[in-house]
Design a protein around this motif. Structure first.
Motif, mmCIF file in Angstrom:
data_model
loop_
_atom_site.group_PDB
_atom_site.id
_atom_site.type_symbol
_atom_site.label_atom_id
_atom_site.label_comp_id
_atom_site.label_asym_id
_atom_site.label_seq_id
_atom_site.Cartn_x
_atom_site.Cartn_y
_atom_site.Cartn_z
ATOM 1 N N THR A 50 -6.551 33.692 36.552
ATOM 2 C CA THR A 50 -6.889 34.749 37.508
ATOM 3 C C THR A 50 -5.856 34.770 38.626
ATOM 4 O OG1 THR A 50 -8.180 33.408 39.073
ATOM 5 C CG2 THR A 50 -9.348 34.249 37.126
ATOM 6 N N ASN A 55 -6.100 35.241 42.892
ATOM 7 C CA ASN A 55 -7.038 35.284 44.021
ATOM 8 C C ASN A 55 -6.296 35.634 45.297
ATOM 9 O OD1 ASN A 55 -9.890 33.267 43.496
ATOM 10 N ND2 ASN A 55 -8.378 33.616 41.898
ATOM 11 N N HIS A 110 -7.172 29.268 38.288
ATOM 12 C CA HIS A 110 -7.075 30.236 39.381
ATOM 13 C C HIS A 110 -5.761 30.047 40.136
ATOM 14 C CE1 HIS A 110 -11.311 31.266 38.860
ATOM 15 N NE2 HIS A 110 -11.588 29.965 38.865
#
Length: 591
Positions: free
Chosen positions: A160, A162, A209
């Motif tokens: 991901t 962030n 992340h």
């Protein structure tokens, strides 16, 4: 339920007739012969139409759910993800040393388009992983690459990005997430991030992340931001997953669309993280991911328009409504099909000319990326940097508009959920917002990209258009394409000159016209693509072909774009030249 058929014939036309990929000297392009690309596209097309498309409406209706800290994806997603991994599709254009197949971005873009058109929410899981892996590949240490990339390339682990926090979106300098240094060289990450696509789910063993945070004592604002790798599960020395990290899902956002993707609120409570790239240079590392993501989002806008268009065509041919004013076309039936009516044709031609022109623009951008990365072509790198905000902003704005037109073909049946047309519109809407809202893309284009390297790249674009028109000036049948293109390019140059002459005196004159400039630029780019496609079609017809109808259709659609769509350039120029005064005239209190 909506259907989708991969437009492999059009993709092959672009790759081989227009971009002439197999003749290019870009490293790796020699492998892209027509038989090989055809086989890849056909297999990807089957997966898209037979597996992903039926799950699109499932994901829309079910969405994701958070139960006892675990995020569950819609029915069938996990099994489809296994098929995706087994086929090696996530690593198609990633390096072989980490388990990828090292295919060019051009082929990866074509495959990604199919998957996104079939099921945008599902495809985002692997798309975000690809972007995170690219950032680690570009900025990670050898140890970080060895630890994370093999499992991310295979999507055994997903990834991901962030960035956003509740109080800051575009202005990332305001972020509050902290990264406290530890004696062992790691950091303790604490803070909250929102709008995290694919933030957590049940389809991979770990989620990696990439988190922007500030190290205490660093510079103020954006200059003090660093990027960190923060795994959901800590990784042991042997590469296996270990204990749960201090990362949790606070909530799954309720959204207008892409319901099948888990858009999460992520909480970091002294989570263990590792610096990626240089300290306080987080945005440089994150932009590796964001620039890739912006091209991926441009693809989403065009892909949703393609899927919506296909269904609108089918409905227009099947739905009986009214009579053709020039004479019945279905005399044995109670009415004629919708497609006989001029206004329906106008709508479908708008959609068709955008989708096919937008696809060409997107693939050209992918080819420029390959030239920049594989052939170390600095001119190509500068040009695609200039065009990235245009690709993202124009293709997503127009793509959304085309899904609305497709929905309109259905009339009231497009508004209810029975035919599923609203999903294309709802899913396409996010593409105009995330990875930098389109207004920000326009500001980036006018405020930064035009002047980059002394304006070298925009001048190179103008020369490219000029040279194409000159080279084709004597080619029979090309004048009807080159003349409108020359006129549109002059409008774009005039707009650029307006900014130069007036923007220094009052920057608002440039900023107030930036959105129109982005669309003007987009139309010129797609106009150039249609002119190139027209030339390829004329050549094919002149050389003899067993599919003359395909190339004649290309020419007809190209003519439509030149006379019905490209004139929008004059409108955008008029708006730009009106300056900032009409935009800024009202006091804030008057709104």
């Amino acid at each position: 339920m909506p259907t989708y058929t991969a437009p492999t014939k059009d993709m092959a036309f672009l790759m081989h007739d227009v971009l002439k990929a197999h003749e290019s000297d870009i490293p790796g392009y020699a492998e892209l012969d027509p038989s090989f690309t055809s086989a890849v596209l056909e297999e990807a097309g089957k997966l898209a139409s037979e597996v992903l498309t039926p799950l699109n409406v499932v994901g829309d209706h079910e969405g994701c759910r958070l139960e006892n800290g675990v995020v569950y994806t819609p029915t069938g997603f996990k099994q489809a993800f296994e098929q995706m991994k087994e086929g090696g599709w996530p690593g198609l254009d990633m390096p072989e040393e980490f388990g990828g197949q090292n295919m060019p971005v051009l082929l990866g873009t074509a495959v990604g388009e199919m998957f996104s058109a079939a099921n945008q929410a599902f495809t985002m899981y692997q798309g975000l992983t690809h972007g995170a892996a690219s950032a680690i590949l570009a900025h990670g240490t050898d140890e970080q690459k060895a630890t994370y990339l093999p499992r991310m390339v295979s999507c055994e682990w997903t990834g991901t990005m962030n960035l956003t926090e509740p109080h800051c979106g575009t202005d990332l300098g305001l972020m509050r997430t902290k990264a406290e240094p530890q004696e062992d060289g790691s950091y303790r990450i604490s803070g909250q991030k929102i709008f995290i696509s694919a933030g957590d789910h049940d389809m991979s063993e770990n989620v990696i992340h990439l988190v922007l945070a500030k190290i205490p004592g660093g510079p103020e604002g954006i200059k003090g931001v660093s990027l960190f790798i923060v795994p959901k599960f800590n990784v042991n020395a042997d590469g296996s997953t270990g204990s749960r990290n201090g990362v949790s899902v606070g909530n799954i956002e309720k959204k207008m669309g892409i319901h099948g993707n888990s858009t999460c609120v992520m909480n970091y409570d002294a989570a263990t993280g590792y610096l990626l790239g240089d300290m306080h240079k987080g945005m440089r590392a994150m932009f590796t991911m964001m620039n890739e993501a912006r091209l991926g989002v441009a693809m989403q806008g065009m892909a949703q328009a393609e899927a919506a268009y296909q269904n609108a065509v089918d409905y227009a041919k099947d739905r009986l409504q009214g009579r053709d004013v020039t004479g019945a076309k279905n005399p044995d039936g109670p009415a004629d099909p919708l497609i006989v009516h001029p206004d329906i044709r106008r709508s479908l031609m708008d959609q068709k000319s955008f989708v096919e022109g937008g696809r060409a623009f997107l693939y050209w951008g992918a080819q420029l990326i390959d030239a920049a990365h594989r052939a170390k072509d600095t001119d190509a790198d500068g040009l695609v940097s200039l065009l990235t905000p245009v690709l993202k902003g124009f293709l997503t704005d127009q793509g959304y508009d085309m899904t609305v037109l497709a929905q309109q073909i259905y009339g009231g049946h497009g508004y209810i959920e029975e035919h599923g047309m609203s999903q294309f519109t709802r899913d396409a809407r996010i593409a105009m917002i995330y990875e930098g809202a389109n207004g920000v893309q326009a500001l980036d284009l006018v405020g930064r990209k035009l002047a980059q390297d002394g304006g070298k790249h925009v001048m190179a674009f103008f020369d490219l258009v000029k040279d194409f028109c000159k080279e084709n000036s004597e080619v029979e049948g090309m004048a009807e394409f080159t003349e409108p293109l020359k006129s549109a390019s002059k409008h774009l140059q005039t707009a650029g000159m307006y900014f130069m002459q007036n923007g220094m005196k009052n920057p608002n004159h440039a900023l107030a016209g930036s959105y129109d400039f982005m669309h003007l630029f987009g139309h010129v780019c797609v106009g150039l693509m249609w002119a190139r496609m027209a030339r390829a079609a004329l050549d094919a017809l002149a050389n003899g072909t067993d599919d003359a109808a395909f190339y004649e259709t290309k020419l007809t659609t190209a003519r439509y774009y030149m006379v019905r769509r490209l004139p929008a350039c004059a409108m955008h120029l008029a708006r730009i030249e009106s300056g900032a005064d009409p935009v800024m005239a009202l006091a804030a209190e008057a709104f």
